[in-house]
Enzyme design. Structure first.
Site, mmCIF file in Angstrom:
data_model
loop_
_atom_site.group_PDB
_atom_site.id
_atom_site.type_symbol
_atom_site.label_atom_id
_atom_site.label_comp_id
_atom_site.label_asym_id
_atom_site.label_seq_id
_atom_site.Cartn_x
_atom_site.Cartn_y
_atom_site.Cartn_z
ATOM 1 N N GLY A 228 0.801 -1.213 0.000
ATOM 2 C CA GLY A 228 0.000 0.000 0.000
ATOM 3 C C GLY A 228 0.835 1.264 0.000
ATOM 4 O O GLY A 228 1.907 1.334 -0.593
ATOM 5 N N SER A 229 0.355 2.265 0.696
ATOM 6 C CA SER A 229 0.944 3.600 0.613
ATOM 7 C C SER A 229 2.313 3.724 1.264
ATOM 8 O O SER A 229 2.958 4.772 1.135
ATOM 9 C CB SER A 229 -0.007 4.631 1.238
ATOM 10 O OG SER A 229 -1.191 4.736 0.462
ATOM 11 N N THR A 230 2.780 2.690 1.958
ATOM 12 C CA THR A 230 4.164 2.744 2.435
ATOM 13 C C THR A 230 5.120 2.876 1.248
ATOM 14 O O THR A 230 6.223 3.419 1.391
ATOM 15 C CB THR A 230 4.525 1.491 3.249
ATOM 16 O OG1 THR A 230 4.345 0.327 2.440
ATOM 17 C CG2 THR A 230 3.655 1.371 4.492
ATOM 18 N N LYS B 292 4.803 4.807 -1.184
ATOM 19 C CA LYS B 292 4.947 6.202 -1.592
ATOM 20 C C LYS B 292 6.262 6.785 -1.065
ATOM 21 O O LYS B 292 6.806 7.725 -1.651
ATOM 22 C CB LYS B 292 3.755 7.014 -1.104
ATOM 23 C CG LYS B 292 2.459 6.638 -1.832
ATOM 24 C CD LYS B 292 1.233 7.301 -1.231
ATOM 25 C CE LYS B 292 -0.028 6.835 -1.975
ATOM 26 N NZ LYS B 292 -1.262 7.310 -1.340
#
Length: 586
Positions: free
Chosen positions: A308-310, A312
């Protein structure tokens, strides 16, 4: 007179005829001949008995002078009593050791009454399989195991039964004082003391199995093996993730703590887990409990997830390192991106241009995709490869999972991977890559064995510029103070990081109502020393009823750092580093 002479002749038993026979020899009387034969027979009997006693005495003397024959040499696996080294944590606390045990065997050739033996053994050994034991006792072989690793009390009770054909063999049993605390790191062994998982299996792979096969470890004292983990910290991490799985009604949870300067794993826990003292559990019907054995699965290193957004974090670091953006750059996140039949939207988007810190703070999918587009598909793939996120992680832990990625990267793949969808990695290698973002730009292979800073530096590979690492420390701190990391903040320890809430993939499709949540954190952010990454799989609830990473994975990080930071020697510092510097200047 005549009758007297006849009686005299019969009593004399010989006839005097000039005293000699035709050969000149004296006649021997019958009584004398019988006496001589009796003496000869007695002498022969004495000689025979003397020879027998001498033979018995010689054998007894031989047995007395010879080495005792251990029952371990009778049949079965010749290496079952081989020793294993003690396993300890970094502070010398015992994690695994050998205990001396005995196992019960039978020589069916010497069994008089198999039914009687089974009945008497059943009084001492619980859950004895009567049919299987009876079959073994009637076997034509010379050796049959009846029960492995008995207690001393059971051995004494069986000895008191006085059963012929029954014996004991000395063995060693592996004992784990901490139980399930570090089960996925330490691993476990089988009944023959051979490593099956974790660092136990690693030891066998490093040559211990070969030494056992050569018979060189039977009674040898091996030097203890120290691991990098801290048992105190490990116990806290396991308690936190176990409580989170229960409180948030999740399928699983886990966490890992990594030293960013040495790559040492200080703690790693994944629940459900298991007790290595009893890695398998038998149900009442005799079948194996498959649900219990699911605890063998280590989700931190043996499983891959879309993080997921980790991710980013890595996308923005890529843009910064390539010089495509700076912290002052602004990207347009005012409208969704339509690409290849897909629409990329922000969760609670701001619908306006965002600065790079705002892209990170608001976790903008649109802004992150724009940065990935600036770098390009090839550069994106090369950057993630450089960080070790697309290849199998090199470490001592056996059974590390291999990441998955698209066979052919297209633009849509690069866009979705920029915010953590389309590539699946292990949580451990995500933590390793995150350490490179904050430690000055060095990728250091993780280890479960102690390692000095100098040793780590010799293995380190520079993957980022120092300025990029400084920018990422700023972004992590920014998000920890203003963004989704606030729920992980611990007063005095300046926690920074990035949440990741991903739709879980079920049967090849994304489930909109089931999440896989993660949080990657570093502390203290003025000079990061540790990376802490938490995961929680399919939580049904969280803090204040939320199911995102900010409501589940981030509070786990907070609970861990609150308790472990003092143990790790991190001194609390209140106020911002800038404020402290101003006070010093004045």
């Amino acid at each position: 007179m005549i009758s007297f002479v006849i009686r005299l002749k019969s009593r004399a038993h010989f006839v005097l005829d000039r005293g000699l026979n035709a050969r000149g020899e004296a006649f021997v009387g019958t009584n004398a001949r019988r006496r001589k034969q009796a003496r000869q027979r007695v002498a022969i009997m004495i000689a025979i008995f003397s020879a027998v006693y001498l033979l018995i005495g010689g054998r007894l003397l031989q047995y007395g002078l010879s080495e005792p024959v251990l029952s371990a040499s009778i049949g079965g696996n010749g290496h079952a009593i081989a020793s294993r080294p003690n396993i300890m944590d970094r502070n010398g606390e015992l994690l695994a050791t050998d205990l001396h045990m005995v196992s019960l065997y039978a020589d069916p050739r010497r069994i008089v009454d198999a039914d009687e033996v089974v009945e008497k053994l059943a009084l001492v050994i619980p859950n004895l399989d009567w049919g299987d034991t009876h079959r073994k006792l009637r076997s034509p072989s010379a050796f049959q195991w009846l029960r492995r690793q008995l207690t001393p009390r059971q051995q004494a009770e069986i000895l008191a039964l006085g059963l012929p054909g029954i014996g004991f063999r000395p063995e060693k049993r592996r004992f784990y004082p901490g139980g399930a605390t570090a089960s996925h790191i330490v691993g476990h062994v089988n009944v023959d003391n051979q490593g099956l998982a974790g660092m136990e299996r690693y030891l066998d792979q490093q040559g211990l199995a070969d030494l056992r096969a050569a018979g060189l470890t039977d009674d040898a004292r091996l030097a203890p093996v120290r691991l990098s983990i801290d048992l105190r910290v490990q116990n806290i991490v396991r308690n936190v993730v176990a409580k989170a799985m229960t409180d948030y009604e999740a399928e699983a949870a886990g966490a890992v703590i990594l030293d960013v300067e040495t790559g040492e794993v200080l703690a790693m826990a994944s629940v459900p887990d298991y007790d290595p003292n009893a890695p398998s559990r038998t149900l009442a019907d005799g079948s194996v409990d498959k649900d219990y054995e699911k605890g063998w699965f280590n989700r931190i290193s043996n499983a891959t997830f879309e993080m997921g957004s980790t991710f980013k974090s890595f996308t923005l670091a890529m843009g910064l390192d390539a010089g495509k953006i700076t912290l002052n750059s602004v990207v347009d996140a005012s409208r969704p991106i339509r690409m290849g039949g897909f629409t990329i939207r922000d969760f609670r988007g701001k619908n306006r241009p965002l600065s790079i810190p705002e892209v990170f703070q608001y976790s903008s999918n649109i802004g992150t995709a724009a940065v990935a587009d600036m770098v390009g598909i090839d550069g994106h793939q090369q950057f993630l490869t450089r960080l070790g996120l697309l290849s199998k992680l090199a470490t001592e832990m056996p059974g590390v999972a291999t990441p998955t990625q698209p066979r052919t990267w297209k633009k849509i793949n690069s866009v979705t991977i920029s915010f953590g969808h389309g590539v699946a990695t292990t949580p451990l290698q995500t933590a390793v890559a995150a350490a490179a973002l904050v430690n000055g730009g060095y990728l250091i292979p993780p280890t479960f064995l102690p390692r000095t800073k100098d040793e780590a530096q010799a293995l380190a590979t520079r993957v980022l510029k120092e300025t990029t690492s400084a920018d990422m420390r700023f972004l992590y701190d920014w998000n920890g103070q203003r963004g989704s990391g606030r729920n992980a903040q611990v007063d005095g320890f300046h926690v920074g990081g990035k949440t990741g809430t991903a739709d879980k993939v079920i049967n090849g499709r994304y489930a909109k109502d089931i999440n896989f949540n993660a949080f990657v954190a570093a502390f203290p952010m003025d000079k990061p020393r540790y990376i802490v990454l938490s995961i929680i799989d399919a939580p049904r609830t969280g803090e204040n009823g939320g199911r995102t990473a900010a409501s589940t994975a981030a509070p786990m990080i907070k609970a861990i750092i609150q308790r472990v930071a003092p143990l790790l020697g991190v001194q609390p510092r209140f106020g911002t580093p800038e404020a402290e510097m101003r006070l010093v200047d004045y």
